[in-house]
Design an enzyme around this catalytic site. Structure first.
Site, PDB file in Angstrom:
ATOM      1  N   HIS A 105     -26.647   8.270  10.283  1.00  0.00           N
ATOM      2  CA  HIS A 105     -27.417   9.443  10.700  1.00  0.00           C
ATOM      3  C   HIS A 105     -27.744   9.396  12.182  1.00  0.00           C
ATOM      4  O   HIS A 105     -27.517   8.399  12.865  1.00  0.00           O
ATOM      5  CB  HIS A 105     -28.687   9.603   9.865  1.00  0.00           C
ATOM      6  CG  HIS A 105     -29.649   8.444   9.939  1.00  0.00           C
ATOM      7  ND1 HIS A 105     -30.396   8.145  11.059  1.00  0.00           N
ATOM      8  CD2 HIS A 105     -29.998   7.535   8.996  1.00  0.00           C
ATOM      9  CE1 HIS A 105     -31.165   7.094  10.812  1.00  0.00           C
ATOM     10  NE2 HIS A 105     -30.931   6.700   9.558  1.00  0.00           N
ATOM     11  N   CYS A 113     -30.150   1.999   7.318  1.00  0.00           N
ATOM     12  CA  CYS A 113     -29.038   2.887   7.658  1.00  0.00           C
ATOM     13  C   CYS A 113     -28.385   2.484   8.976  1.00  0.00           C
ATOM     14  O   CYS A 113     -28.850   1.595   9.673  1.00  0.00           O
ATOM     15  CB  CYS A 113     -29.545   4.326   7.767  1.00  0.00           C
ATOM     16  SG  CYS A 113     -30.102   5.016   6.204  1.00  0.00           S
TER      17      CYS A 113
END
Length: 185
Positions: A142, A161
């Site tokens: 992301h 992430c």
């Protein structure tokens, strides 16, 4: 101790998953190098693009991720879904936890047979595995959203992430779609 019939279920699901994993030589795939902090777009064995200064989980990487450990899982995953309206600008969700992660967790008694079979069934059907197990979930690639670019430049700040700048995510987005392999090492 495994229940009767458990092994035959496992072998059947494993055989199906083995057949479903083939990749073509010209397929696009992503190589995330957590030591060099780079994300490389590959097509077969040819480099298509390299993104530097990626951020990972604030506490590094692991083969044994659990919920809220803020570590990035190592392994081979696939893009499972895309959220274009994420708080992190864009979110390319991974099929974590995957078969291998679940297998290790089952062997280490971190998950039970039912959880393992649920993960295995989802991945064999190319569906997103459950995101609410003790192994964690909602792992992806992301942007930083409205976050501070200086923090991104200086720290690993995610909950597990892979993060890039919003501009990098725009460039990377043209390569990512559901099914694309992501190797995190």
């Amino acid at each position: 101790m495994h229940t009767p019939g458990f092994l035959s279920k496992v072998l059947g699901l494993f055989f199906f998953s083995f057949l479903a994993c083939g990749a073509k030589a010209n397929d696009v795939w992503i190589d995330v190098n957590t030591i060099d902090h780079t994300l490389t777009v590959m097509q077969g064995d040819k480099i298509q693009d390299v993104f530097e200064n990626i951020a990972i989980g604030r506490f590094g990487t692991t083969w044994h991720k659990v919920t809220k450990d803020d570590k990035t899982p190592l392994g081979d995953f696939r893009i499972g879904w895309i959220n274009e309206k994420s708080q992190y600008y864009r979110f390319f969700g991974l099929d974590y936890p995957d078969r291998e992660t679940a297998r290790r967790a089952l062997e280490e008694n971190r998950i039970d047979q039912d959880t393992w079979l649920t993960i295995l069934k989802a991945t064999n059907q190319e569906r997103t595995p459950p995101q609410n197990t003790v192994l964690g979930g909602y792992i992806g690639i992301h942007g930083i959203g409205r976050g501070d670019p200086e923090v991104h430049d200086q720290f690993h700040w995610t909950n597990g992430c892979i993060a890039l700048t919003n501009e990098q995510i725009d460039l990377l987005g043209k390569w990512l779609k559901p099914g694309v392999m992501v190797k995190i090492r």
